[in-house]
Motif scaffolding. Structure first.
Motif, mmCIF file in Angstrom:
data_model
loop_
_atom_site.group_PDB
_atom_site.id
_atom_site.type_symbol
_atom_site.label_atom_id
_atom_site.label_comp_id
_atom_site.label_asym_id
_atom_site.label_seq_id
_atom_site.Cartn_x
_atom_site.Cartn_y
_atom_site.Cartn_z
ATOM 1 N N VAL A 191 0.850 -1.185 0.000
ATOM 2 C CA VAL A 191 0.000 0.000 0.000
ATOM 3 C C VAL A 191 0.886 1.234 0.000
ATOM 4 O O VAL A 191 1.708 1.417 0.896
ATOM 5 C CB VAL A 191 -0.937 0.018 1.220
ATOM 6 N N TYR A 192 0.728 2.051 -1.002
ATOM 7 C CA TYR A 192 1.503 3.284 -1.118
ATOM 8 C C TYR A 192 0.681 4.459 -0.606
ATOM 9 O O TYR A 192 -0.497 4.573 -0.898
ATOM 10 C CB TYR A 192 1.890 3.529 -2.574
ATOM 11 N N HIS A 193 1.332 5.310 0.143
ATOM 12 C CA HIS A 193 0.675 6.504 0.682
ATOM 13 C C HIS A 193 1.428 7.735 0.209
ATOM 14 O O HIS A 193 2.642 7.814 0.363
ATOM 15 C CB HIS A 193 0.658 6.479 2.207
ATOM 16 N N GLY A 194 0.712 8.667 -0.306
ATOM 17 C CA GLY A 194 1.345 9.894 -0.752
ATOM 18 C C GLY A 194 2.153 9.705 -2.016
ATOM 19 O O GLY A 194 2.314 8.597 -2.514
ATOM 20 N N GLN A 195 2.632 10.792 -2.536
ATOM 21 C CA GLN A 195 3.418 10.738 -3.753
ATOM 22 C C GLN A 195 4.833 11.210 -3.486
ATOM 23 O O GLN A 195 5.077 11.987 -2.582
ATOM 24 C CB GLN A 195 2.783 11.622 -4.835
ATOM 25 N N HIS A 196 5.729 10.725 -4.289
ATOM 26 C CA HIS A 196 7.125 11.134 -4.150
ATOM 27 C C HIS A 196 7.291 12.589 -4.596
ATOM 28 O O HIS A 196 6.831 12.976 -5.656
ATOM 29 C CB HIS A 196 8.024 10.241 -4.987
ATOM 30 N N THR A 197 7.970 13.331 -3.756
ATOM 31 C CA THR A 197 8.334 14.693 -4.130
ATOM 32 C C THR A 197 9.841 14.809 -4.244
ATOM 33 O O THR A 197 10.372 15.892 -4.394
ATOM 34 C CB THR A 197 7.820 15.694 -3.091
ATOM 35 N N CYS A 198 10.498 13.678 -4.154
ATOM 36 C CA CYS A 198 11.964 13.679 -4.183
ATOM 37 C C CYS A 198 12.456 13.416 -5.594
ATOM 38 O O CYS A 198 11.703 13.059 -6.480
ATOM 39 C CB CYS A 198 12.492 12.588 -3.263
ATOM 40 N N LYS A 199 13.736 13.581 -5.738
ATOM 41 C CA LYS A 199 14.404 13.115 -6.944
ATOM 42 C C LYS A 199 15.115 11.836 -6.576
ATOM 43 O O LYS A 199 15.856 11.779 -5.607
ATOM 44 C CB LYS A 199 15.436 14.131 -7.423
ATOM 45 N N ASP A 200 14.891 10.823 -7.407
ATOM 46 C CA ASP A 200 15.568 9.579 -7.094
ATOM 47 C C ASP A 200 16.987 9.602 -7.633
ATOM 48 O O ASP A 200 17.478 10.581 -8.134
ATOM 49 C CB ASP A 200 14.798 8.372 -7.631
ATOM 50 N N ASN A 201 17.654 8.476 -7.516
ATOM 51 C CA ASN A 201 19.057 8.419 -7.894
ATOM 52 C C ASN A 201 19.301 8.536 -9.378
ATOM 53 O O ASN A 201 20.421 8.704 -9.814
ATOM 54 C CB ASN A 201 19.684 7.119 -7.383
ATOM 55 N N ASN A 202 18.243 8.383 -10.152
ATOM 56 C CA ASN A 202 18.411 8.569 -11.578
ATOM 57 C C ASN A 202 18.433 10.025 -11.946
ATOM 58 O O ASN A 202 18.588 10.396 -13.093
ATOM 59 C CB ASN A 202 17.271 7.884 -12.341
ATOM 60 N N GLY A 203 18.250 10.867 -10.946
ATOM 61 C CA GLY A 203 18.178 12.277 -11.225
ATOM 62 C C GLY A 203 16.846 12.662 -11.801
ATOM 63 O O GLY A 203 16.645 13.779 -12.257
ATOM 64 N N VAL A 204 15.919 11.730 -11.808
ATOM 65 C CA VAL A 204 14.600 12.001 -12.344
ATOM 66 C C VAL A 204 13.730 12.565 -11.265
ATOM 67 O O VAL A 204 13.587 11.974 -10.205
ATOM 68 C CB VAL A 204 13.963 10.716 -12.911
ATOM 69 N N ASP A 205 13.190 13.696 -11.528
ATOM 70 C CA ASP A 205 12.289 14.310 -10.586
ATOM 71 C C ASP A 205 11.037 13.488 -10.514
ATOM 72 O O ASP A 205 10.338 13.292 -11.477
ATOM 73 C CB ASP A 205 11.971 15.723 -11.076
ATOM 74 N N SER A 206 10.757 12.973 -9.338
ATOM 75 C CA SER A 206 9.588 12.124 -9.204
ATOM 76 C C SER A 206 8.422 12.846 -8.587
ATOM 77 O O SER A 206 7.408 12.251 -8.298
ATOM 78 C CB SER A 206 9.937 10.911 -8.348
ATOM 79 N N GLY A 207 8.565 14.120 -8.369
ATOM 80 C CA GLY A 207 7.479 14.869 -7.780
ATOM 81 C C GLY A 207 6.428 15.215 -8.798
ATOM 82 O O GLY A 207 6.514 14.858 -9.956
ATOM 83 N N THR A 208 5.423 15.920 -8.350
ATOM 84 C CA THR A 208 4.321 16.240 -9.230
ATOM 85 C C THR A 208 4.393 17.671 -9.727
ATOM 86 O O THR A 208 3.776 18.014 -10.715
ATOM 87 C CB THR A 208 2.993 16.057 -8.507
ATOM 88 N N ASP A 209 5.126 18.511 -9.058
ATOM 89 C CA ASP A 209 5.088 19.912 -9.397
ATOM 90 C C ASP A 209 6.393 20.431 -9.988
ATOM 91 O O ASP A 209 6.401 21.377 -10.757
ATOM 92 C CB ASP A 209 4.755 20.737 -8.153
ATOM 93 N N GLU A 210 7.476 19.814 -9.580
ATOM 94 C CA GLU A 210 8.731 20.346 -10.044
ATOM 95 C C GLU A 210 8.986 19.931 -11.476
ATOM 96 O O GLU A 210 8.733 18.832 -11.885
ATOM 97 C CB GLU A 210 9.868 19.817 -9.165
ATOM 98 N N SER A 211 9.507 20.813 -12.240
ATOM 99 C CA SER A 211 9.996 20.437 -13.548
ATOM 100 C C SER A 211 11.355 21.063 -13.716
ATOM 101 O O SER A 211 11.513 22.265 -13.710
ATOM 102 C CB SER A 211 9.043 20.909 -14.639
ATOM 103 N N GLU A 212 12.333 20.206 -13.826
ATOM 104 C CA GLU A 212 13.696 20.673 -13.855
ATOM 105 C C GLU A 212 14.437 19.911 -14.931
ATOM 106 O O GLU A 212 14.249 18.722 -15.108
ATOM 107 C CB GLU A 212 14.338 20.431 -12.489
ATOM 108 N N THR A 213 15.249 20.592 -15.650
ATOM 109 C CA THR A 213 15.968 19.939 -16.721
ATOM 110 C C THR A 213 16.982 18.965 -16.164
ATOM 111 O O THR A 213 17.760 19.286 -15.283
ATOM 112 C CB THR A 213 16.693 20.983 -17.567
ATOM 113 N N ASN A 214 16.949 17.782 -16.710
ATOM 114 C CA ASN A 214 17.867 16.760 -16.247
ATOM 115 C C ASN A 214 19.102 16.785 -17.130
ATOM 116 O O ASN A 214 19.083 16.394 -18.275
ATOM 117 C CB ASN A 214 17.180 15.393 -16.304
#
Length: 287
Positions: A191-214
DNA sequence: CTCATTTGACCTCC
DNA sequence: GGAGGTCAAATGAG
Protein backbone atom coordinates in the motif's frame (compact mmCIF):
# COMPACT_ATOMS: atom_id res chain seq x y z
CA UNK A 1 -8.51 0.10 8.66
CA UNK A 2 -10.07 -2.83 7.00
CA UNK A 3 -8.81 -4.01 3.70
CA UNK A 4 -6.27 -2.59 1.34
CA UNK A 5 -7.14 -4.60 -1.68
CA UNK A 6 -9.85 -2.31 -2.81
CA UNK A 7 -8.93 0.02 -5.58
CA UNK A 8 -7.92 3.50 -4.65
CA UNK A 9 -7.07 6.65 -6.42
CA UNK A 10 -5.25 9.61 -4.97
CA UNK A 11 -8.20 11.75 -5.69
CA UNK A 12 -11.74 10.82 -4.91
CA UNK A 13 -12.99 7.72 -6.59
CA UNK A 14 -14.17 8.03 -10.17
CA UNK A 15 -17.28 6.18 -9.19
CA UNK A 16 -18.26 9.16 -7.09
CA UNK A 17 -18.49 11.28 -10.20
CA UNK A 18 -20.46 9.69 -12.97
CA UNK A 19 -19.46 12.25 -15.54
CA UNK A 20 -15.84 11.65 -14.88
CA UNK A 21 -16.32 7.93 -14.89
CA UNK A 22 -17.93 8.04 -18.28
CA UNK A 23 -15.47 10.50 -19.79
CA UNK A 24 -12.17 9.51 -18.27
CA UNK A 25 -12.64 6.57 -15.98
CA UNK A 26 -12.25 3.74 -18.44
CA UNK A 27 -9.30 5.40 -20.14
CA UNK A 28 -7.53 5.99 -16.84
CA UNK A 29 -8.36 2.51 -15.76
CA UNK A 30 -6.84 0.97 -18.83
CA UNK A 31 -3.73 3.14 -18.71
CA UNK A 32 -3.26 2.43 -15.04
CA UNK A 33 -3.73 -1.24 -15.64
CA UNK A 34 -1.06 -1.16 -18.29
CA UNK A 35 1.19 0.76 -15.94
CA UNK A 36 0.70 -1.77 -13.25
CA UNK A 37 1.41 -4.65 -15.58
CA UNK A 38 4.59 -2.97 -16.76
CA UNK A 39 5.62 -2.49 -13.15
CA UNK A 40 5.01 -6.15 -12.47
CA UNK A 41 6.96 -7.10 -15.54
CA UNK A 42 9.80 -4.85 -14.48
CA UNK A 43 9.83 -6.50 -11.08
CA UNK A 44 10.27 -9.84 -12.76
CA UNK A 45 12.76 -8.86 -15.44
CA UNK A 46 15.15 -6.66 -13.49
CA UNK A 47 16.13 -9.20 -10.86
CA UNK A 48 16.92 -11.65 -13.64
CA UNK A 49 19.15 -9.08 -15.30
CA UNK A 50 21.07 -8.07 -12.22
CA UNK A 51 24.34 -9.45 -13.50
CA UNK A 52 23.70 -8.22 -17.01
CA UNK A 53 25.01 -4.87 -18.14
CA UNK A 54 21.78 -4.31 -20.04
CA UNK A 55 19.98 -4.10 -16.73
CA UNK A 56 20.35 -0.35 -16.58
CA UNK A 57 19.07 0.07 -20.09
CA UNK A 58 16.06 -2.13 -19.45
CA UNK A 59 15.32 -0.33 -16.20
CA UNK A 60 15.42 3.02 -17.95
CA UNK A 61 13.16 1.83 -20.73
CA UNK A 62 10.64 0.58 -18.21
CA UNK A 63 10.89 3.94 -16.53
CA UNK A 64 10.14 5.75 -19.76
CA UNK A 65 7.15 3.56 -20.51
CA UNK A 66 5.78 4.32 -17.07
CA UNK A 67 6.50 8.00 -17.48
CA UNK A 68 4.49 8.10 -20.67
CA UNK A 69 1.46 6.50 -19.12
CA UNK A 70 1.84 8.66 -16.03
CA UNK A 71 1.62 11.71 -18.21
CA UNK A 72 -1.57 10.45 -19.74
CA UNK A 73 -3.11 9.71 -16.36
CA UNK A 74 -2.09 13.07 -15.00
CA UNK A 75 -3.71 14.84 -17.90
CA UNK A 76 -6.92 13.00 -17.17
CA UNK A 77 -6.62 13.74 -13.47
CA UNK A 78 -6.12 17.43 -14.10
CA UNK A 79 -9.27 17.50 -16.15
CA UNK A 80 -11.04 15.67 -13.40
CA UNK A 81 -9.76 17.98 -10.68
CA UNK A 82 -11.22 21.04 -12.26
CA UNK A 83 -14.59 19.34 -12.15
CA UNK A 84 -13.95 18.06 -8.67
CA UNK A 85 -13.34 21.49 -7.15
CA UNK A 86 -17.04 22.14 -7.33
CA UNK A 87 -17.84 19.09 -5.31
CA UNK A 88 -16.67 20.25 -1.90
CA UNK A 89 -19.59 18.93 0.07
CA UNK A 90 -18.14 15.49 0.26
CA UNK A 91 -18.62 14.25 3.79
CA UNK A 92 -15.20 12.74 4.18
CA UNK A 93 -13.57 15.88 2.91
CA UNK A 94 -15.43 18.02 5.39
CA UNK A 95 -14.52 15.69 8.19
CA UNK A 96 -10.87 15.69 7.22
CA UNK A 97 -10.67 19.45 7.06
CA UNK A 98 -12.30 19.93 10.41
CA UNK A 99 -10.18 17.38 12.20
CA UNK A 100 -6.91 18.47 10.64
CA UNK A 101 -7.25 22.20 10.88
CA UNK A 102 -9.02 22.63 14.15
CA UNK A 103 -8.91 19.75 16.53
CA UNK A 104 -5.42 18.44 16.09
CA UNK A 105 -3.28 21.29 14.98
CA UNK A 106 -3.07 22.89 18.38
CA UNK A 107 -1.90 19.66 19.95
CA UNK A 108 0.61 19.15 17.21
CA UNK A 109 2.20 22.51 17.71
CA UNK A 110 2.25 22.04 21.43
CA UNK A 111 4.12 18.79 21.17
CA UNK A 112 5.95 17.91 17.96
CA UNK A 113 5.87 14.25 18.79
CA UNK A 114 2.11 14.25 18.64
CA UNK A 115 2.15 15.05 14.97
CA UNK A 116 1.69 11.56 13.60
CA UNK A 117 -1.86 10.87 12.65
CA UNK A 118 -3.63 7.90 11.28
CA UNK A 119 -3.41 8.02 7.55
CA UNK A 120 -6.31 9.04 5.41
CA UNK A 121 -7.65 6.53 3.00
CA UNK A 122 -8.03 8.90 0.08
CA UNK A 123 -4.38 9.12 -0.88
CA UNK A 124 -3.40 5.52 -0.82
CA UNK A 125 -2.94 2.99 -3.56
CA UNK A 126 -2.74 -0.71 -3.05
CA UNK A 127 -1.50 -3.53 -5.19
CA UNK A 128 -0.65 -7.16 -4.87
CA UNK A 129 2.75 -8.30 -5.97
CA UNK A 130 5.17 -11.13 -5.41
CA UNK A 131 8.03 -8.62 -5.42
CA UNK A 132 7.17 -5.81 -3.03
CA UNK A 133 10.64 -4.26 -3.12
CA UNK A 134 11.44 -4.03 -6.78
CA UNK A 135 9.29 -1.03 -7.44
CA UNK A 136 11.88 1.39 -8.73
CA UNK A 137 12.13 3.35 -5.52
CA UNK A 138 14.38 3.32 -2.52
CA UNK A 139 12.71 2.83 0.82
CA UNK A 140 13.81 2.83 4.40
CA UNK A 141 12.02 0.68 6.89
CA UNK A 142 10.87 2.53 9.96
CA UNK A 143 8.56 0.09 11.64
CA UNK A 144 6.99 -3.30 11.79
CA UNK A 145 3.75 -4.20 13.41
CA UNK A 146 1.77 -7.30 13.98
CA UNK A 147 -1.67 -6.75 12.57
CA UNK A 148 -4.68 -8.20 14.21
CA UNK A 149 -5.90 -11.44 12.62
CA UNK A 150 -3.01 -11.46 10.19
CA UNK A 151 -0.42 -14.19 10.17
CA UNK A 152 2.37 -11.96 9.02
CA UNK A 153 3.54 -8.61 10.36
CA UNK A 154 3.16 -5.42 8.37
CA UNK A 155 6.31 -3.54 7.53
CA UNK A 156 6.36 0.23 7.23
CA UNK A 157 8.64 2.01 4.81
CA UNK A 158 9.23 5.63 3.97
CA UNK A 159 11.14 7.14 1.10
CA UNK A 160 14.89 7.09 1.63
CA UNK A 161 14.90 10.78 0.81
CA UNK A 162 12.21 11.68 3.32
CA UNK A 163 14.69 13.57 5.45
CA UNK A 164 16.91 15.09 2.81
CA UNK A 165 14.15 16.15 0.47
CA UNK A 166 11.10 16.02 2.64
CA UNK A 167 9.50 13.36 0.52
CA UNK A 168 6.34 12.17 2.23
CA UNK A 169 5.85 8.95 0.30
CA UNK A 170 5.43 5.87 2.45
CA UNK A 171 4.41 2.32 1.86
CA UNK A 172 3.40 -0.70 3.87
CA UNK A 173 4.19 -4.27 2.89
CA UNK A 174 2.33 -7.23 4.24
CA UNK A 175 2.52 -10.83 3.20
CA UNK A 176 -0.84 -12.25 2.37
CA UNK A 177 -2.11 -15.02 4.55
CA UNK A 178 -3.36 -17.20 1.75
CA UNK A 179 -0.06 -17.26 -0.10
CA UNK A 180 1.43 -19.99 2.01
CA UNK A 181 0.82 -22.89 -0.34
CA UNK A 182 3.71 -24.53 -2.09
CA UNK A 183 2.22 -24.00 -5.53
CA UNK A 184 1.28 -20.40 -5.09
CA UNK A 185 3.94 -17.71 -5.10
CA UNK A 186 4.23 -15.64 -1.97
CA UNK A 187 2.11 -12.58 -2.53
CA UNK A 188 2.30 -9.28 -0.72
CA UNK A 189 -0.11 -6.46 -0.35
CA UNK A 190 1.75 -3.22 -0.88
CA UNK A 191 0.00 0.00 0.00
CA UNK A 192 1.50 3.28 -1.12
CA UNK A 193 0.67 6.50 0.68
CA UNK A 194 1.34 9.89 -0.75
CA UNK A 195 3.42 10.74 -3.75
CA UNK A 196 7.12 11.13 -4.15
CA UNK A 197 8.33 14.69 -4.13
CA UNK A 198 11.96 13.68 -4.18
CA UNK A 199 14.40 13.11 -6.94
CA UNK A 200 15.57 9.58 -7.09
CA UNK A 201 19.06 8.42 -7.89
CA UNK A 202 18.41 8.57 -11.58
CA UNK A 203 18.18 12.28 -11.23
CA UNK A 204 14.60 12.00 -12.34
CA UNK A 205 12.29 14.31 -10.59
CA UNK A 206 9.59 12.12 -9.20
CA UNK A 207 7.48 14.87 -7.78
CA UNK A 208 4.32 16.24 -9.23
CA UNK A 209 5.09 19.91 -9.40
CA UNK A 210 8.73 20.35 -10.04
CA UNK A 211 10.00 20.44 -13.55
CA UNK A 212 13.70 20.67 -13.85
CA UNK A 213 15.97 19.94 -16.72
CA UNK A 214 17.87 16.76 -16.25
CA UNK A 215 21.42 17.34 -17.33
CA UNK A 216 22.89 14.35 -15.62
CA UNK A 217 25.08 12.22 -17.83
CA UNK A 218 24.35 8.58 -18.31
CA UNK A 219 27.52 7.63 -16.52
CA UNK A 220 26.23 9.27 -13.39
CA UNK A 221 23.01 7.36 -13.40
CA UNK A 222 22.66 4.70 -10.80
CA UNK A 223 20.04 2.08 -10.48
CA UNK A 224 17.35 2.99 -8.02
CA UNK A 225 15.91 -0.47 -7.71
CA UNK A 226 14.71 -0.92 -4.20
CA UNK A 227 16.42 -3.78 -2.44
CA UNK A 228 15.62 -2.76 1.05
CA UNK A 229 14.29 -5.72 2.86
CA UNK A 230 15.96 -7.63 5.58
CA UNK A 231 12.61 -8.57 6.89
CA UNK A 232 12.37 -12.33 7.23
CA UNK A 233 8.86 -12.28 5.92
CA UNK A 234 9.65 -10.08 2.95
CA UNK A 235 10.98 -12.50 0.42
CA UNK A 236 12.59 -11.22 -2.67
CA UNK A 237 12.86 -12.82 -6.02
CA UNK A 238 16.41 -13.79 -6.69
CA UNK A 239 18.09 -15.04 -9.78
CA UNK A 240 17.38 -18.52 -8.60
CA UNK A 241 13.66 -18.04 -8.24
CA UNK A 242 12.84 -19.15 -11.70
CA UNK A 243 9.74 -20.97 -10.65
CA UNK A 244 8.42 -17.89 -9.06
CA UNK A 245 9.33 -15.71 -11.96
CA UNK A 246 7.60 -18.00 -14.39
CA UNK A 247 4.42 -18.06 -12.44
CA UNK A 248 4.48 -14.38 -11.76
CA UNK A 249 4.03 -13.64 -15.40
CA UNK A 250 0.41 -14.69 -15.12
CA UNK A 251 -0.39 -12.57 -12.17
CA UNK A 252 -2.93 -9.87 -12.64
CA UNK A 253 -2.44 -6.86 -10.50
CA UNK A 254 -5.33 -5.40 -8.67
CA UNK A 255 -4.01 -1.89 -8.50
CA UNK A 256 -5.65 0.81 -10.50
CA UNK A 257 -2.91 3.26 -10.31
CA UNK A 258 0.81 2.93 -9.84
CA UNK A 259 2.18 5.79 -7.76
CA UNK A 260 5.83 5.08 -8.23
CA UNK A 261 6.40 7.08 -11.30
CA UNK A 262 3.61 9.54 -11.24
CA UNK A 263 5.77 12.25 -12.52
CA UNK A 264 3.82 13.92 -15.25
CA UNK A 265 6.52 16.30 -16.32
CA UNK A 266 9.65 14.26 -15.93
CA UNK A 267 12.05 15.15 -18.71
CA UNK A 268 12.37 12.32 -21.15
CA UNK A 269 15.82 13.10 -22.29
CA UNK A 270 16.96 9.56 -22.50
CA UNK A 271 16.06 8.78 -26.06
CA UNK A 272 19.55 9.35 -27.40
CA UNK A 273 21.01 7.38 -24.55
CA UNK A 274 18.63 4.53 -25.23
CA UNK A 275 19.30 4.48 -28.92
CA UNK A 276 22.99 4.55 -28.34
CA UNK A 277 22.77 1.69 -25.91
CA UNK A 278 20.51 -0.28 -28.18
CA UNK A 279 22.88 0.09 -31.08
CA UNK A 280 25.73 -0.90 -28.88
CA UNK A 281 24.02 -4.05 -27.73
CA UNK A 282 22.91 -4.97 -31.20
CA UNK A 283 26.51 -4.84 -32.27
CA UNK A 284 27.56 -6.78 -29.21
CA UNK A 285 24.60 -9.04 -28.54
CA UNK A 286 26.28 -11.38 -26.10
CA UNK A 287 27.95 -8.93 -23.80
C1' DC B 1 32.07 5.31 12.75
C1' DT B 2 28.04 5.60 10.00
C1' DC B 3 23.77 4.24 8.64
C1' DA B 4 19.85 1.01 8.20
C1' DT B 5 16.95 -1.99 10.77
C1' DT B 6 14.63 -3.61 14.88
C1' DT B 7 11.48 -3.09 18.44
C1' DG B 8 8.95 -1.32 22.31
C1' DA B 9 6.64 2.80 23.56
C1' DC B 10 3.61 6.20 22.42
C1' DC B 11 0.32 8.47 19.61
C1' DT B 12 -4.18 9.04 16.94
C1' DC B 13 -8.35 7.31 15.27
C1' DC B 14 -12.46 4.56 15.41
C1' DG C 1 -10.05 0.43 24.73
C1' DG C 2 -8.27 -1.73 20.73
C1' DA C 3 -6.00 -1.34 16.38
C1' DG C 4 -3.02 0.80 13.32
C1' DG C 5 0.81 4.16 12.46
C1' DT C 6 5.04 6.55 13.89
C1' DC C 7 8.94 7.69 16.80
C1' DA C 8 13.35 7.01 18.57
C1' DA C 9 16.73 4.42 21.31
C1' DA C 10 19.12 0.18 20.81
C1' DT C 11 21.31 -2.88 17.91
C1' DG C 12 23.88 -4.74 14.17
C1' DA C 13 26.19 -4.73 9.72
C1' DG C 14 29.57 -2.92 6.68
Amino acid sequence: MKHHNSRHLPQSSPSDHPSFASDHGSAMKEIARGQSLVTQLRAIVLPALQADQRCELVAQMFQNILDCSSKAITELQLQHQSDDDALVDDKKRVRRISSDDCTKEEGATANPRHQHKRRRSDDLVSLETPVPHYDGRQWRKYGQKHINKAKHPRSYYRCTYSKEQGCKATKTVQQQDESTGTDNPVMYTVVYHGQHTCKDNNGVDSGTDESETNTQSSSDRRSSISITSTDPCDHQISLGDNKLIGKSADLVTKSLYEPLNMNPFAPLDLDCWELDALLRFQLEPDN
